[in-house]
Design a protein around this motif. Structure first.
Motif: not given
Lengths: 244, 246
Positions: A24-25, A135, A143, A145, A148, A180-181, A184-185, B36, B39-41, B43-45, B47-48, B50-52
């Motif tokens: 899960r982690l 990442f 991008l 985050d 973070r 990106y926004h 992707t469209k 939140e 799970d690193h992924s 975070h990635v999702q 952020t993606i 939010r950006e999109a």
């Protein structure tokens, strides 16, 4: 004998409990079925007239602070002198006010170079981030985050292209996202959209029918600082050896 | 299993209890934590996502034509490759609410000059003017239609598009030579320069017609075309628009 049996069972139990937990982690991989696009940009230096429309459009589209020195994309003027010196200048009006440019006879050649994040295949900024806040997306776009990011500036130091800056309000690292926004469209990045001479070309590297693939087929291209093995995805044509 | 446990020393059992309690605690806390955190992924999702979802401000060049004739007009002028929003600024808000949100129309001279004022770093052939000299004080759009930009008359001077070469030549020994002395320029070149090309001299004899020691004219300095510079073209050593001898 019994002890050994016990210890091995205990280990089994512990691992059995940890197994699902660690699973899960790690989380499940991003479920992206279709082959993802790989975005890139081509820049034809011989077409750039240094009008700065791309810089302004980028600031507007991405809410980049208007003050000088905060740029996701910017334009440099290279002046190569006869004595071997090369002068590089950010031509943004907020930094260098426009003036009547004299023809300097010591200058052998002079041209503009638009710069932005190279969206490297091996991004040094991602490697140095201590909190994993930066990442690459499946499309290859790097991008940040900003929830973070702790604003430590390691990535700004690590970027060989000077493409990152610390956002003065958010206090986090900020950089070009290839819009990106928009992409992707199916839209073009703002800088490509407004370029009056089509000096910037945008497209999908994994498609043979993309403007960028054509650009790379028709032009001899190069990337910035290839020796660093960052494998940039911004390709320059007519790139002068003096450009760093 | 139970027999196995009984055979163990007491102290070990206590440590075991503590250990088990810890494991249970980790699982319980792990379940209680907001996803939140772990799970690193995610975070990635996040952020993606939010950006999109960021707002789009530039509508794109294809949007304007549905309501504006300018788009069709622009097809034929020199500005055909310019996006409407390059001049009018971000107009996504306008496309959604055309009556209340109006894009700016850049009527000032300065806005044309950002692209057209002379700058030696600009690529040769790009149309440039000196805003101080080119009909000062009048709005550019009083003579040029911004949507169908073209010179009101075909430019007479080569300097219109080869500003840097013209400036260099003007202070060189060749200042008094016309461009057309050395280049044959079809009239079409000034209208469609990339399609109809001007000629460039091809051989040494071309310069020799003025500079060879055997020519009759007195004025230009002479060299012996048979020995001077030998196998090279003259302009491999002397840039013709600034022929220096040092």
């Amino acid at each position: 004998m019994k002890r050994r049996l016990f210890i091995s069972r205990l280990l089994g139990i512990v691992l059995g409990l940890l197994g699902p937990l660690s699973g899960r982690l790690r989380g499940s991989p991003a479920g992206n079925a279709a082959t993802p696009k790989r975005f890139g940009m081509g820049i034809q230096i011989d077409k750039c007239i240094g009008c700065g429309r791309c810089v302004d459009a980028c600031k507007e589209e991405n809410a980049v602070p208007q003050e000088p020195f905060y740029f996701r994309t910017w334009i440099e003027r290279y002046s190569v002198k006869a004595d071997g010196d090369t002068i590089v200048q950010n031509i943004d009006e907020r930094i260098t006010p426009p003036r009547e440019v004299e023809v300097d006879r010591d200058v052998l050649r002079s041209f503009f170079v638009p710069k932005l994040c190279n969206q490297c295949e091996n991004p040094p900024c991602v490697q140095v981030c201590p909190v994993g806040a930066t990442f690459a997306t499946p499309e290859g776009i790097v991008l940040v985050d900003d929830k973070r990011c702790i604003g430590c500036r390691y990535c700004i130091q690590a970027c060989p292209y000077g493409a990152r800056y610390l956002h003065p309000v958010k206090k986090t690292a900020d950089k070009c996202t290839f819009c990106y926004h928009r992409v992707t469209k199916g839209m073009l990045p703002a800088c490509v959209e407004v370029c009056p001479t089509q000096a910037r070309v945008f497209g999908d590297l994994s498609s043979t029918a993309s403007p960028l693939t054509r650009f790379r087929r028709m032009n001899k291209t190069a990337v910035l600082k290839p020796h660093l093995n960052t494998e940039p995805r911004v390709y320059y044509s007519d790139l002068d050896g003096e450009v760093r | 299993m139970a027999n196995g446990l009984r055979g163990l020393p007491d102290s070990f059992l206590r440590v075991l209890v503590v250990f088990l309690v810890l494991i249970v605690a980790v699982i319980v806390i792990g379940g209680a934590l907001p996803t939140e955190f772990k799970d690193h992924s995610r975070h990635v999702q996040a952020t993606i996502a939010r950006e999109a979802a960021l707002p789009i401000r530039f509508a794109g060049s294809t949007e304007c034509g549905t309501c504006h004739d300018e788009a069709r007009l622009k097809q034929i002028g020199y500005h055909r490759n310019l996006s409407c929003e390059t001049c009018h600024g971000a107009a996504k808000a306008h496309t959604e609410n055309p009556v209340e949100v109006k894009p700016a129309a850049p009527r000032k001279r300065e806005s044309c000059a950002t692209c057209h004022h002379f700058d030696p770093s600009r690529p040769t052939g790009f149309a440039q003017i000196n805003p101080v000299m080119h009909f000062p004080r009048q709005a550019c759009i009083s003579c040029h239609d911004p949507h169908q930009a073209q010179p009101p008359s075909v430019p007479e001077e080569c300097s219109a598009c080869h500003a840097e070469i013209a400036r260099t030549k003007a202070v060189s020994p060749h200042a008094l030579l016309e461009c057309t002395e050395c280049h044959t320029v079809p009239a079409e070149h000034k209208v469609a320069p990339r399609i109809t090309r001007a000629s460039i001299p091809t051989e040494r004899g071309f310069c020799g017609k003025c500079h060879d020691k055997d020519t009759a004219t007195l004025q230009p300095p002479k060299i012996d075309i048979n020995t001077h510079g030998e196998k090279y073209l003259c302009w491999q050593c002397h840039y013709p628009h600034m022929p220096e001898v040092r």
